[in-house]
Design a protein around this motif. Structure first.
Motif, PDB file in Angstrom:
ATOM      1  N   GLN A  35      46.537 -22.618   2.085  1.00 24.93           N
ATOM      2  CA  GLN A  35      46.127 -22.148   3.304  1.00 24.93           C
ATOM      3  C   GLN A  35      45.258 -21.147   3.238  1.00 24.93           C
ATOM      4  OE1 GLN A  35      49.444 -20.875   5.753  1.00 24.93           O
ATOM      5  NE2 GLN A  35      50.576 -22.771   5.549  1.00 24.93           N
ATOM      6  N   ARG A  36      44.933 -20.309   2.207  1.00 26.60           N
ATOM      7  CA  ARG A  36      44.060 -19.255   2.172  1.00 26.60           C
ATOM      8  C   ARG A  36      43.621 -18.793   0.424  1.00 26.60           C
ATOM      9  NH1 ARG A  36      48.234 -14.319   3.679  1.00 26.60           N
ATOM     10  NH2 ARG A  36      50.120 -15.404   2.822  1.00 26.60           N
ATOM     11  N   LEU A  37      42.699 -17.883   0.470  1.00 32.27           N
ATOM     12  CA  LEU A  37      42.453 -17.563  -0.903  1.00 32.27           C
ATOM     13  C   LEU A  37      42.541 -16.007  -0.497  1.00 32.27           C
ATOM     14  CD1 LEU A  37      41.067 -17.985  -3.764  1.00 32.27           C
ATOM     15  CD2 LEU A  37      38.873 -17.492  -2.718  1.00 32.27           C
ATOM     16  N   MET A  53      40.885 -15.005   2.739  1.00 35.27           N
ATOM     17  CA  MET A  53      40.124 -15.964   3.721  1.00 35.27           C
ATOM     18  C   MET A  53      40.883 -16.951   3.795  1.00 35.27           C
ATOM     19  SD  MET A  53      36.806 -15.076   1.056  1.00 35.27           S
ATOM     20  CE  MET A  53      37.987 -14.898  -0.324  1.00 35.27           C
ATOM     21  N   GLU A  54      40.926 -17.317   5.085  1.00 38.06           N
ATOM     22  CA  GLU A  54      41.652 -18.544   5.511  1.00 38.06           C
ATOM     23  C   GLU A  54      40.960 -19.621   5.109  1.00 38.06           C
ATOM     24  OE1 GLU A  54      44.749 -18.805   7.195  1.00 38.06           O
ATOM     25  OE2 GLU A  54      44.805 -16.713   7.193  1.00 38.06           O
ATOM     26  N   LEU A  55      41.176 -20.791   4.562  1.00 36.96           N
ATOM     27  CA  LEU A  55      40.634 -22.083   3.867  1.00 36.96           C
ATOM     28  C   LEU A  55      39.697 -22.684   5.143  1.00 36.96           C
ATOM     29  CD1 LEU A  55      43.140 -23.887   1.641  1.00 36.96           C
ATOM     30  CD2 LEU A  55      41.224 -22.091   0.981  1.00 36.96           C
ATOM     31  N   TRP A  56      40.441 -22.916   6.428  1.00 35.55           N
ATOM     32  CA  TRP A  56      40.015 -23.446   7.486  1.00 35.55           C
ATOM     33  C   TRP A  56      38.569 -22.775   8.110  1.00 35.55           C
ATOM     34  CZ3 TRP A  56      39.308 -20.349  11.430  1.00 35.55           C
ATOM     35  CH2 TRP A  56      40.301 -19.065  11.860  1.00 35.55           C
ATOM     36  N   GLY A  57      38.526 -21.425   7.719  1.00 33.72           N
ATOM     37  CA  GLY A  57      37.347 -20.498   8.051  1.00 33.72           C
ATOM     38  C   GLY A  57      36.135 -20.455   6.950  1.00 33.72           C
ATOM     39  N   MET A  58      36.034 -21.324   5.924  1.00 31.16           N
ATOM     40  CA  MET A  58      35.153 -21.262   4.945  1.00 31.16           C
ATOM     41  C   MET A  58      34.313 -22.397   5.276  1.00 31.16           C
ATOM     42  SD  MET A  58      37.435 -20.971   1.297  1.00 31.16           S
ATOM     43  CE  MET A  58      38.355 -19.635   1.003  1.00 31.16           C
ATOM     44  N   ALA A  59      33.017 -22.115   5.481  1.00 30.65           N
ATOM     45  CA  ALA A  59      31.973 -22.944   5.800  1.00 30.65           C
ATOM     46  C   ALA A  59      31.109 -23.381   4.674  1.00 30.65           C
ATOM     47  CB  ALA A  59      30.820 -22.525   6.555  1.00 30.65           C
ATOM     48  N   ILE A  95      36.223 -23.808  -7.943  1.00 31.98           N
ATOM     49  CA  ILE A  95      35.393 -24.094  -6.903  1.00 31.98           C
ATOM     50  C   ILE A  95      36.060 -25.621  -6.385  1.00 31.98           C
ATOM     51  CG2 ILE A  95      33.441 -25.069  -5.975  1.00 31.98           C
ATOM     52  CD1 ILE A  95      31.914 -22.816  -7.534  1.00 31.98           C
ATOM     53  N   ARG A  96      36.413 -26.426  -7.427  1.00 31.55           N
ATOM     54  CA  ARG A  96      36.922 -27.679  -7.145  1.00 31.55           C
ATOM     55  C   ARG A  96      38.352 -27.581  -6.304  1.00 31.55           C
ATOM     56  NH1 ARG A  96      34.966 -29.296 -12.043  1.00 31.55           N
ATOM     57  NH2 ARG A  96      36.957 -28.921 -13.157  1.00 31.55           N
ATOM     58  N   GLU A  97      39.053 -26.662  -7.002  1.00 33.40           N
ATOM     59  CA  GLU A  97      40.591 -26.385  -6.348  1.00 33.40           C
ATOM     60  C   GLU A  97      40.570 -25.691  -5.019  1.00 33.40           C
ATOM     61  OE1 GLU A  97      43.518 -27.152  -7.732  1.00 33.40           O
ATOM     62  OE2 GLU A  97      43.041 -27.835  -9.682  1.00 33.40           O
ATOM     63  N   ILE A  98      39.472 -24.927  -4.779  1.00 36.42           N
ATOM     64  CA  ILE A  98      39.412 -24.255  -3.315  1.00 36.42           C
ATOM     65  C   ILE A  98      38.930 -25.568  -2.432  1.00 36.42           C
ATOM     66  CG2 ILE A  98      38.074 -22.736  -2.059  1.00 36.42           C
ATOM     67  CD1 ILE A  98      37.724 -20.888  -4.434  1.00 36.42           C
ATOM     68  N   LYS A 102      40.917 -26.792   0.572  1.00 33.82           N
ATOM     69  CA  LYS A 102      40.528 -26.904   1.722  1.00 33.82           C
ATOM     70  C   LYS A 102      40.508 -28.038   2.669  1.00 33.82           C
ATOM     71  CE  LYS A 102      36.268 -25.609   4.368  1.00 33.82           C
ATOM     72  NZ  LYS A 102      36.957 -25.842   5.717  1.00 33.82           N
ATOM     73  N   ARG A 103      40.154 -29.087   1.896  1.00 35.43           N
ATOM     74  CA  ARG A 103      40.126 -30.623   2.603  1.00 35.43           C
ATOM     75  C   ARG A 103      41.516 -30.865   2.919  1.00 35.43           C
ATOM     76  NH1 ARG A 103      36.180 -33.244  -1.972  1.00 35.43           N
ATOM     77  NH2 ARG A 103      34.274 -32.695  -0.963  1.00 35.43           N
ATOM     78  N   THR A 104      42.472 -30.639   2.172  1.00 39.37           N
ATOM     79  CA  THR A 104      43.991 -31.043   2.414  1.00 39.37           C
ATOM     80  C   THR A 104      44.227 -30.158   3.416  1.00 39.37           C
ATOM     81  OG1 THR A 104      44.380 -31.400   0.084  1.00 39.37           O
ATOM     82  CG2 THR A 104      46.223 -31.054   1.554  1.00 39.37           C
ATOM     83  N   ASP A 105      43.993 -28.888   3.628  1.00 42.27           N
ATOM     84  CA  ASP A 105      44.374 -27.873   4.761  1.00 42.27           C
ATOM     85  C   ASP A 105      43.792 -28.570   6.162  1.00 42.27           C
ATOM     86  OD1 ASP A 105      45.540 -25.696   6.111  1.00 42.27           O
ATOM     87  OD2 ASP A 105      43.552 -24.931   6.285  1.00 42.27           O
ATOM     88  N   ASP A 106      42.672 -29.048   5.980  1.00 45.24           N
ATOM     89  CA  ASP A 106      41.862 -29.572   7.157  1.00 45.24           C
ATOM     90  C   ASP A 106      42.547 -30.991   7.688  1.00 45.24           C
ATOM     91  OD1 ASP A 106      39.900 -27.681   7.105  1.00 45.24           O
ATOM     92  OD2 ASP A 106      38.159 -28.766   6.089  1.00 45.24           O
TER      93      ASP A 106
END
Length: 110
Positions: A35-37, A53-59, A95-98, A102-106
Motif C-alpha cells: 500500500q505504501r513506500l 507515500m501511498e502507492l495510489w498517489g504516485m504519478a 523501481i520494478r518492485e514499487i 502500485k499496479r497490484t494496489d491499483d
C-alpha cells in the motif's frame, strides 16, 4: 516502522537509502508494502521525520542521477506534484518492485 494497516503486508524492508531532502541526505531505510513506500531515518540524523507515500498517489517513478552524473537515484513524483528523491543501490530492482506493487494496489482499488 509503524504498525501495518489491515490487509497490508511487507514486500521488502531494511533497504539502505538516503532521502534527498533539500540540501541534506538523510540516511535511513526504505520499506515497501502493498500500500505504501515508507522511509524511516536513522536516529543519528538531524532530521528524523518519516516519509510515507501511498502507492495510489504516485504519478511517476523513474531513475534519477545524483549530482546529474551518478546513476543511483530514484525520483518519485506524486499526484500532488511533490517530488521525492532517494539514493539507493540496485535502483532498477527497487523501481520494478514499487511499480509492480502500485499496479497490484491499483487493481485491488478498482
Amino acid at each position: 516502522m509503524e504498525d501495518l494497516r489491515q490487509d497490508e503486508y511487507v514486500i521488502f524492508k531494511n533497504i539502505q537509502a538516503n532521502w534527498l531532502r533539500k540540501f541534506e541526505g538523510v540516511g535511513g531505510k526504505l520499506y515497501l508494502t502493498n500500500q505504501r513506500l515508507i522511509f524511516v531515518p536513522h536516529g543519528l540524523n538531524i532530521q528524523t521525520d518519516w516519509v510515507q507515500m501511498e502507492l495510489w498517489g504516485m504519478a511517476k517513478i523513474e531513475k534519477h542521477q545524483t549530482l546529474g552524473i551518478i546513476p543511483n537515484g530514484i525520483k518519485i513524483t506524486m499526484e500532488s506534484g511533490e517530488v521525492v528523491k532517494f539514493i539507493v543501490w540496485n535502483r532498477s530492482k527497487i523501481i520494478r518492485e514499487i511499480i509492480y506493487a502500485k499496479r497490484t494496489d491499483d487493481i485491488i482499488l478498482k
